[in-house]
Scaffold this motif. Structure first.
Motif, PDB file in Angstrom:
ATOM      1  N   ILE A   1       8.860   3.748   2.096  1.00 37.30           N
ATOM      2  CA  ILE A   1       9.605   3.008   1.072  1.00 37.30           C
ATOM      3  C   ILE A   1       9.535   3.725  -0.272  1.00 37.30           C
ATOM      4  O   ILE A   1      10.551   3.927  -0.945  1.00 37.30           O
ATOM      5  N   THR A   2       8.343   4.125  -0.680  1.00 40.95           N
ATOM      6  CA  THR A   2       8.195   4.790  -1.975  1.00 40.95           C
ATOM      7  C   THR A   2       8.912   6.139  -1.999  1.00 40.95           C
ATOM      8  O   THR A   2       9.480   6.532  -3.025  1.00 40.95           O
ATOM      9  N   ALA A   3       8.920   6.827  -0.855  1.00 39.40           N
ATOM     10  CA  ALA A   3       9.616   8.119  -0.792  1.00 39.40           C
ATOM     11  C   ALA A   3      11.121   7.937  -0.958  1.00 39.40           C
ATOM     12  O   ALA A   3      11.782   8.720  -1.661  1.00 39.40           O
ATOM     13  N   GLU A   4      11.702   6.914  -0.337  1.00 34.54           N
ATOM     14  CA  GLU A   4      13.141   6.663  -0.459  1.00 34.54           C
ATOM     15  C   GLU A   4      13.508   6.264  -1.882  1.00 34.54           C
ATOM     16  O   GLU A   4      14.549   6.657  -2.409  1.00 34.54           O
ATOM     17  N   ILE A   5      12.664   5.473  -2.522  1.00 30.15           N
ATOM     18  CA  ILE A   5      12.936   5.072  -3.916  1.00 30.15           C
ATOM     19  C   ILE A   5      12.916   6.296  -4.829  1.00 30.15           C
ATOM     20  O   ILE A   5      13.790   6.463  -5.690  1.00 30.15           O
ATOM     21  N   ALA A   6      11.946   7.178  -4.619  1.00 30.21           N
ATOM     22  CA  ALA A   6      11.869   8.391  -5.434  1.00 30.21           C
ATOM     23  C   ALA A   6      13.069   9.302  -5.170  1.00 30.21           C
ATOM     24  O   ALA A   6      13.627   9.901  -6.108  1.00 30.21           O
ATOM     25  N   ALA A   7      13.493   9.392  -3.889  1.00 33.19           N
ATOM     26  CA  ALA A   7      14.641  10.243  -3.547  1.00 33.19           C
ATOM     27  C   ALA A   7      15.921   9.721  -4.170  1.00 33.19           C
ATOM     28  O   ALA A   7      16.860  10.490  -4.429  1.00 33.19           O
ATOM     29  N   ALA A   8      15.984   8.429  -4.445  1.00 34.47           N
ATOM     30  CA  ALA A   8      17.165   7.838  -5.079  1.00 34.47           C
ATOM     31  C   ALA A   8      17.097   7.919  -6.598  1.00 34.47           C
ATOM     32  O   ALA A   8      17.870   7.262  -7.301  1.00 34.47           O
ATOM     33  N   GLU A   9      16.147   8.710  -7.139  1.00 35.27           N
ATOM     34  CA  GLU A   9      15.992   8.935  -8.584  1.00 35.27           C
ATOM     35  C   GLU A   9      15.631   7.646  -9.317  1.00 35.27           C
ATOM     36  O   GLU A   9      16.126   7.357 -10.408  1.00 35.27           O
ATOM     37  N   SER A  10      14.753   6.875  -8.710  1.00 34.98           N
ATOM     38  CA  SER A  10      14.247   5.659  -9.335  1.00 34.98           C
ATOM     39  C   SER A  10      12.726   5.746  -9.403  1.00 34.98           C
ATOM     40  O   SER A  10      12.104   6.466  -8.608  1.00 34.98           O
ATOM     41  N   SER A  11      12.126   5.026 -10.342  1.00 32.55           N
ATOM     42  CA  SER A  11      10.671   5.040 -10.505  1.00 32.55           C
ATOM     43  C   SER A  11      10.104   3.655 -10.240  1.00 32.55           C
ATOM     44  O   SER A  11      10.693   2.646 -10.641  1.00 32.55           O
ATOM     45  N   ILE A  12       8.959   3.598  -9.577  1.00 31.70           N
ATOM     46  CA  ILE A  12       8.287   2.317  -9.296  1.00 31.70           C
ATOM     47  C   ILE A  12       7.364   1.976 -10.470  1.00 31.70           C
ATOM     48  O   ILE A  12       6.497   2.770 -10.836  1.00 31.70           O
ATOM     49  N   GLU A  13       7.555   0.795 -11.066  1.00 33.51           N
ATOM     50  CA  GLU A  13       6.694   0.333 -12.151  1.00 33.51           C
ATOM     51  C   GLU A  13       5.585  -0.568 -11.640  1.00 33.51           C
ATOM     52  O   GLU A  13       4.494  -0.613 -12.204  1.00 33.51           O
ATOM     53  N   ASN A  14       5.846  -1.315 -10.573  1.00 35.34           N
ATOM     54  CA  ASN A  14       4.837  -2.206 -10.011  1.00 35.34           C
ATOM     55  C   ASN A  14       5.215  -2.510  -8.565  1.00 35.34           C
ATOM     56  O   ASN A  14       6.398  -2.560  -8.225  1.00 35.34           O
ATOM     57  N   LEU A  15       4.202  -2.722  -7.729  1.00 42.12           N
ATOM     58  CA  LEU A  15       4.449  -3.025  -6.316  1.00 42.12           C
ATOM     59  C   LEU A  15       3.427  -4.049  -5.850  1.00 42.12           C
ATOM     60  O   LEU A  15       2.227  -3.874  -6.083  1.00 42.12           O
ATOM     61  N   GLN A  16       3.899  -5.114  -5.219  1.00 47.17           N
ATOM     62  CA  GLN A  16       3.014  -6.157  -4.706  1.00 47.17           C
ATOM     63  C   GLN A  16       3.305  -6.372  -3.227  1.00 47.17           C
ATOM     64  O   GLN A  16       4.458  -6.474  -2.822  1.00 47.17           O
ATOM     65  N   MET A  17       2.229  -6.464  -2.442  1.00 43.18           N
ATOM     66  CA  MET A  17       2.385  -6.694  -1.008  1.00 43.18           C
ATOM     67  C   MET A  17       1.307  -7.679  -0.564  1.00 43.18           C
ATOM     68  O   MET A  17       0.207  -7.281  -0.176  1.00 43.18           O
ATOM     69  N   PRO A  18       1.592  -8.997  -0.645  1.00 45.17           N
ATOM     70  CA  PRO A  18       0.595 -10.001  -0.247  1.00 45.17           C
ATOM     71  C   PRO A  18       0.196  -9.824   1.208  1.00 45.17           C
ATOM     72  O   PRO A  18       1.037  -9.549   2.069  1.00 45.17           O
ATOM     73  N   ASP A  19      -1.096  -9.976   1.450  1.00 42.83           N
ATOM     74  CA  ASP A  19      -1.595  -9.810   2.824  1.00 42.83           C
ATOM     75  C   ASP A  19      -1.356 -11.097   3.614  1.00 42.83           C
ATOM     76  O   ASP A  19      -1.906 -12.139   3.290  1.00 42.83           O
ATOM     77  N   ARG A  20      -0.503 -11.029   4.617  1.00 44.62           N
ATOM     78  CA  ARG A  20      -0.250 -12.180   5.499  1.00 44.62           C
ATOM     79  C   ARG A  20      -0.866 -11.874   6.859  1.00 44.62           C
ATOM     80  O   ARG A  20      -0.227 -11.265   7.722  1.00 44.62           O
ATOM     81  N   ALA A  21      -2.106 -12.235   7.008  1.00 42.32           N
ATOM     82  CA  ALA A  21      -2.829 -11.896   8.238  1.00 42.32           C
ATOM     83  C   ALA A  21      -2.150 -12.536   9.445  1.00 42.32           C
ATOM     84  O   ALA A  21      -1.781 -13.702   9.443  1.00 42.32           O
ATOM     85  N   GLY A  22      -1.957 -11.726  10.503  1.00 41.39           N
ATOM     86  CA  GLY A  22      -1.409 -12.249  11.759  1.00 41.39           C
ATOM     87  C   GLY A  22       0.096 -12.161  11.872  1.00 41.39           C
ATOM     88  O   GLY A  22       0.643 -12.249  12.965  1.00 41.39           O
ATOM     89  N   SER A  23       0.815 -11.995  10.775  1.00 44.83           N
ATOM     90  CA  SER A  23       2.276 -11.953  10.842  1.00 44.83           C
ATOM     91  C   SER A  23       2.743 -10.536  11.188  1.00 44.83           C
ATOM     92  O   SER A  23       2.111  -9.558  10.814  1.00 44.83           O
ATOM     93  N   GLU A  24       3.882 -10.449  11.852  1.00 44.96           N
ATOM     94  CA  GLU A  24       4.413  -9.138  12.249  1.00 44.96           C
ATOM     95  C   GLU A  24       5.158  -8.465  11.113  1.00 44.96           C
ATOM     96  O   GLU A  24       5.289  -7.252  11.074  1.00 44.96           O
ATOM     97  N   ALA A  25       5.694  -9.291  10.194  1.00 44.65           N
ATOM     98  CA  ALA A  25       6.441  -8.744   9.056  1.00 44.65           C
ATOM     99  C   ALA A  25       5.734  -9.143   7.759  1.00 44.65           C
ATOM    100  O   ALA A  25       5.042 -10.152   7.688  1.00 44.65           O
ATOM    101  N   VAL A  26       5.915  -8.335   6.731  1.00 41.61           N
ATOM    102  CA  VAL A  26       5.290  -8.604   5.429  1.00 41.61           C
ATOM    103  C   VAL A  26       6.348  -8.450   4.345  1.00 41.61           C
ATOM    104  O   VAL A  26       7.277  -7.641   4.473  1.00 41.61           O
ATOM    105  N   GLU A  27       6.207  -9.240   3.289  1.00 38.80           N
ATOM    106  CA  GLU A  27       7.151  -9.169   2.164  1.00 38.80           C
ATOM    107  C   GLU A  27       6.596  -8.240   1.096  1.00 38.80           C
ATOM    108  O   GLU A  27       5.424  -8.314   0.736  1.00 38.80           O
TER     109      GLU A  27
END
Length: 721
Positions: A663-689
């Motif tokens: 994800i971060t590589a694609e954002i950088a390739a699109a000439e955008s910069s990441i200022e903040n990233l949050q990924m809450p831990d959802r134990a047991g789930s197959e997908a994460v937001e």
């Protein structure tokens, strides 16, 4: 009731007898005989009698007659061997404020010099302001103003505060805490800045005991338990060092002490240490005759006790700003206890204990050189007033506090000149210390020949070279790391000026648009007859202030514009659709972008006028953009819009190894910069937001970023927040 009255009278009598023995004029005179002539002691006696008559019937909270307080203040100053004029002023320091005696009467009785000192001390006590913080700040500013006239004013005030702290037990608990906090924040640091060691340490310990009595008691008991019999340990070190110095033919006196509790407490807080980790609880002073003996003594101390690497400071070659000189070293003493040893001459010791007061008896005009602590202190105070005199009292105190704490580093300019800076200072602080212009235009720094970031911390002995650019300007981010008051004030001053200029430009554009909606020509802004009543109605001095108020959100352009309509037409004026204000993205501090919807060029937008923030831009579909339509102004994006804008996206991704990297590589390739990233831990789930705050130049640019992310294997959904 009668019995209680008798007990009270007996208590008052006993306290009065004790105060007379300790602080009476006879006790003071015995001290003065050691250094003042008889005729000057007689003048001090006359002042004491005058004060006794003026304060007749007044008592302190503790019950003894009030006159023993000014006599006690004079005793503290006599211990510092101050001149008789200062002692007389100390004895009379409350008569103007508490007895109704005028300055003129005092001048006739004791001379203009004494009257000026007493008047200076009295004015400090008269606080003005609405809140307690403002009153304290205004009092502090007056204190420094008085110091520029005569530094003896602060000596009397410090002695006054010291005796008040010694007798604070008679006060109510809340008042004790308030006075103790003020002492720690203002009076103890000033005593330290002026080099008056014994007043500073006693003020700190007394304030600590009254502000945090439980912590004080626990710390005292813990130190006693850790060191055991400190008197025996101190005596052992004194004997060993004295014997070793005597064998080498050096005449010296060695005196040990336990370090003050507040200093230990501050070290524990600053370094987040437990008491068991604080090892240097004992300090020793070695007083010798000559400077050469100091350095010889250092070698002998290191021979007797093993020195601790990296814990040596030479304040003889590089004296502190308050005139303090000494050699400092830390060693491993008996039983593995770490000890600090300070080595100095007798003259240095006198200055170390009494600071500027040590030199007062030599203040005879021509002999008062720029190198003396007095002159340095006066220069410091005048510099502060020149730098911050125009600020509010509260801002003044906050700026000055930065300079009150003397933990310092010594660095060099490329020419070899020494610059003294507070510990934690950065190249930006150094640049402003050299010259304001150098600070305003600095872009990088070379420290010991290596390029270093502007927020890097400077260390002793480094050589600092500042790299400048003609078009460079101060950055608001510098306020997060600069340490000196001058650097902080200079950056704030620039930002304030920049904000005002931007507000004027934006306010002019908003008002011209509002006038156009009312079919009023913009030329009315140059018509003084049409402009005068509008400025008067808004209580503004000129049209520039009007523009600035509109641009900063303090006035609504639409309402101001209505004042320019011919009389009788304002209520009936029909306005067409509002002409939108074009946003270019370079408006700076007076234009803000809402964090609830993160608008981008290409979005439909509108602006909310916010006091202090100027115009806050929202997307038209933002839920906050639909309330109170009268508070909003129409906006559009200019064709010349430029810059990077923040926006937020939300992704739903499969829990796979390496997904975040993709994800971060694609954002950088699109000439955008990441200022903040949050990924809450959802134990047991197959997908994460995943929530990402990134930059985009426009709505179209963001669309390209989203398309790239949707093509990543494992990304199930991507949407803009």
């Amino acid at each position: 009731m009668e019995q209680l009255t008798v007990i009270q009278r007996l208590g008052h009598a006993l306290r009065t007898q004790r105060a007379e023995r300790e602080f009476g004029m006879d006790a003071l005179a015995r001290m003065l005989e050691g250094y003042l002539p008889e005729d000057q002691i007689a003048q001090v006696r006359r002042a004491a009698e005058f004060a006794k008559n003026m304060h007749e019937g007044q008592r302190r909270s503790s019950g003894e007659p009030y006159v023993y307080h000014p006599l006690a203040v004079a005793r503290i100053l006599a211990e510092m061997r101050l001149d008789h004029t200062t002692l007389i002023a100390a004895i009379l320091h409350d008569v103007i404020e508490d007895t109704g005696i005028s300055r003129e009467q005092l001048a006739r009785e004791f001379g203009e010099d004494v009257a000026a000192l007493v008047d200076g001390v009295s004015k400090i006590g008269k606080m003005e302001g609405r809140t307690r913080a403002e009153m304290q700040a205004e009092s502090f500013r007056k204190l420094l103003l008085a110091m520029t006239q005569d530094l003896r004013v602060i000596l009397v005030k410090l002695a006054d505060r010291l005796h008040n702290m010694r007798t604070l037990g008679a006060m109510a608990a809340d008042k004790r805490r308030r006075i103790a906090r003020e002492t720690l924040e203002i009076y103890a640091p000033i005593a330290q800045r002026l080099g008056i060691y014994f007043i500073r340490t006693e003020l700190e310990d007394l304030a600590f005991a009254n502000l945090y009595p439980r912590r004080y008691s626990v710390l005292m008991q813990s130190i006693k338990a850790q060191l055991g019999d400190t008197r025996k340990l101190i005596r052992e070190v004194e004997q060993q060092l004295s014997s070793a110095l005597r064998d080498e033919g050096i005449g010296a006196s060695v005196v040990g002490r336990q370090k003050n509790l507040y200093g230990i407490y501050q070290k524990m807080r600053r370094k987040k240490m437990k008491l068991l980790k604080v090892t240097d609880l004992l300090g020793f002073r070695v007083i010798v005759g000559k400077v050469d003996d100091c350095y010889r003594c250092l070698g002998i101390v290191h021979h007797v006790y093993k020195p601790v690497p990296g814990e040596f400071s030479d304040y003889i070659a590089n004296s502190k700003s308050n005139g303090y000189q000494s050699l400092h070293t830390s060693c491993i003493g008996p039983s593995g206890h770490k000890i600090e040893v300070q080595i100095r001459t007798r003259d240095m010791h006198h200055v170390a204990e009494s600071g500027i007061a040590a030199h007062w008896q030599y203040k005879l005009g021509e002999r008062d050189s720029q190198g003396a602590p007095q002159a340095r202190a006066r220069e410091w105070v005048r510099g502060l007033l020149d730098e911050f005199g125009d600020t509010s009292a509260v801002d003044f105190v906050e700026n000055v506090k930065v300079d009150l704490f003397p933990d310092e580093v010594y660095v060099f300019t490329p020419r070899g000149e020494i610059r003294r800076l507070p510990r934690g200072a950065t190249p930006v602080d150094f640049a402003y210390a050299v010259h304001s212009e150098l600070g305003d235009h600095c872009v990088a720094a070379r420290v010991d020949g290596q390029l270093e970031p502007l927020n890097s911390l400077l260390k002793h002995g480094q050589t600092v070279e500042i790299i400048t650019a003609r078009h460079a300007r101060p950055n608001a981010a510098w306020l997060n790391f600069v340490k000196t008051a001058k650097a902080r004030a200079s950056v704030r001053s620039y930002l304030r000026t920049q904000r005002e200029d931007e507000a004027v430009r934006l306010g002019r554009r908003l008002l011209e648009i509002a006038l156009r909606e009312l079919h009023v020509p913009a030329t009315v802004l140059k018509d003084e007859e049409r402009l005068a009543p509008v400025l008067k109605a808004h209580q503004l001095a000129d049209v520039e202030e009007l523009f600035a108020a509109i641009g900063a959100g303090e006035r609504l352009a639409a309402l101001v514009a209505r004042h320019f309509l011919p009389e009788g037409t304002a209520a009936q004026a029909e306005t067409g659709a509002a002409a939108p204000l074009a946003i270019e993205g370079t408006e700076g501090l007076v234009l803000d972008y809402a964090h609830c919807c993160y608008p981008l060029p290409g979005d439909e937008i509108r602006g909310h006028v916010s006091v202090g923030r100027g115009i806050v831009v929202h997307r038209l579909d933002c839920k906050h953009a639909k309330a109170r339509p009268q508070d909003w102004v129409p906006l559009s994006w200019s064709e010349r819009v430029e810059g990077d804008f923040l926006t937020e996206i939300r992704l739903k991704v499969m829990r796979k190894r390496g997904m975040l990297a993709k994800i971060t590589a694609e954002i950088a390739a699109a000439e955008s910069s990441i200022e903040n990233l949050q990924m809450p831990d959802r134990a047991g789930s197959e997908a994460v937001e995943v929530r990402v705050l990134l930059t985009a130049r426009s709505r179209m640019h963001l669309a390209r970023v989203l398309r790239r992310l949707r093509r990543v294997d494992g990304v199930e959904r991507v949407l803009r927040v």
